[in-house]
Design an enzyme around this catalytic site. Sequence first.
Site, PDB file in Angstrom:
ATOM      1  N   ASP A 105       0.823  -1.212   0.000  1.00  0.00           N
ATOM      2  CA  ASP A 105       0.000   0.000   0.000  1.00  0.00           C
ATOM      3  C   ASP A 105       0.854   1.257   0.000  1.00  0.00           C
ATOM      4  OD1 ASP A 105       0.906  -0.478   2.583  1.00  0.00           O
ATOM      5  OD2 ASP A 105      -1.036  -0.264   3.551  1.00  0.00           O
ATOM      6  N   ASP A 108       6.864   3.960   3.617  1.00  0.00           N
ATOM      7  CA  ASP A 108       7.054   5.092   4.521  1.00  0.00           C
ATOM      8  C   ASP A 108       8.539   5.138   4.892  1.00  0.00           C
ATOM      9  OD1 ASP A 108       6.525   7.114   6.348  1.00  0.00           O
ATOM     10  OD2 ASP A 108       5.569   5.838   7.813  1.00  0.00           O
TER      11      ASP A 108
HETATM   12  P1  IMP Z   1       7.395   1.436   6.739  1.00  0.00           P
HETATM   13  O1  IMP Z   1       8.014   0.173   7.239  1.00  0.00           O
HETATM   14  O2  IMP Z   1       7.693   2.591   7.667  1.00  0.00           O
HETATM   15  O3  IMP Z   1       7.756   1.769   5.316  1.00  0.00           O
HETATM   16  O4  IMP Z   1       5.841   1.268   6.920  1.00  0.00           O
HETATM   17  C1  IMP Z   1       5.030   0.806   5.930  1.00  0.00           C
HETATM   18  C2  IMP Z   1       3.682   0.446   6.520  1.00  0.00           C
HETATM   19  O5  IMP Z   1       3.249   1.415   7.461  1.00  0.00           O
HETATM   20  C3  IMP Z   1       2.624   0.451   5.439  1.00  0.00           C
HETATM   21  O6  IMP Z   1       2.501  -0.798   4.822  1.00  0.00           O
HETATM   22  C4  IMP Z   1       1.383   0.852   6.213  1.00  0.00           C
HETATM   23  O7  IMP Z   1       0.762  -0.284   6.753  1.00  0.00           O
HETATM   24  C5  IMP Z   1       1.881   1.723   7.324  1.00  0.00           C
HETATM   25  N1  IMP Z   1       1.750   3.167   7.020  1.00  0.00           N
HETATM   26  C6  IMP Z   1       2.746   4.048   6.783  1.00  0.00           C
HETATM   27  N2  IMP Z   1       2.263   5.277   6.533  1.00  0.00           N
HETATM   28  C7  IMP Z   1       0.917   5.175   6.590  1.00  0.00           C
HETATM   29  C8  IMP Z   1      -0.156   6.118   6.377  1.00  0.00           C
HETATM   30  O8  IMP Z   1       0.009   7.313   6.100  1.00  0.00           O
HETATM   31  N3  IMP Z   1      -1.412   5.612   6.512  1.00  0.00           N
HETATM   32  C9  IMP Z   1      -1.677   4.312   6.816  1.00  0.00           C
HETATM   33  N4  IMP Z   1      -0.701   3.401   7.007  1.00  0.00           N
HETATM   34  C10 IMP Z   1       0.584   3.830   6.898  1.00  0.00           C
HETATM   35 MG    MG Z   2       0.765  -2.232   5.042  1.00  0.00          MG
END
Ligand code: IMP
Ligand code: MG
Length: 186
Positions: A105, A108
């Site tokens: 999705d 981040d």
């Molecule tokens: P990362 O490991 O920090 O890249 O996190 C990725 C995961 O964090 C995504 O798959 C989402 O489930 C969640 N996430 C990050 N940002 C958002 C947001 O703005 N809205 C909802 N879920 C988010």
């Molecule tokens: Mg996710």
Amino acid sequence: MEQSAKIYRDLDRILVTKEEIAKKVKELGQQITRDYEGKQPVLVCILKGAAIFFSDLIREIDLPLTADFMAISSYGSATKTSGVVRVLKDLDHDILGKDVIIVEDIVDTGVTLSYLRSMLLHRGAASIKVAALLDKTARRQVTDLLVDYVCFDIPDAFVVGYGLDYAQVYRNLPDIGVLSPGIYEK
Ligand code: IMP
Ligand code: MG
């Protein structure tokens, strides 16, 4: 569902409309169709956030692809990443020698995807690419992470809708919007 629906009231603003999403997803499906010509890729849906994007995307890909599902946890109900990635549901099928496309999705910090990519590479996939609906590049911590396909680059705001949640709610919004900070600061 229209933007006058009750569930839209917790949004600050709409960031990406369902029409913009549909157009981009279709283009991405066509691009993957071209890039994987003659191949039979495995598309891996990362539950639950990517479920809606995944179901739309695979229907725009004209290839004999297979679909598999994986659930991981990285967030809980907070809006900040924990840095810990846990596999809650693993793939049903072996990916040895397969061309894998991970469908996420949102990227981040990049912690989740970089962990996933190396895990699937260790299982002997022939190739691994990543398709993400959204990319928050401003917040990236993993600098060497390559996201092969991205539909939308978005600013650093917490977004919900089209599969993305806050505390498991808002996944059914047809558009993508910025959640009012008042909702999670309560
Ligand atoms: P990362 O490991 O920090 O890249 O996190 C990725 C995961 O964090 C995504 O798959 C989402 O489930 C969640 N996430 C990050 N940002 C958002 C947001 O703005 N809205 C909802 N879920 C988010
Ligand atoms: Mg996710």
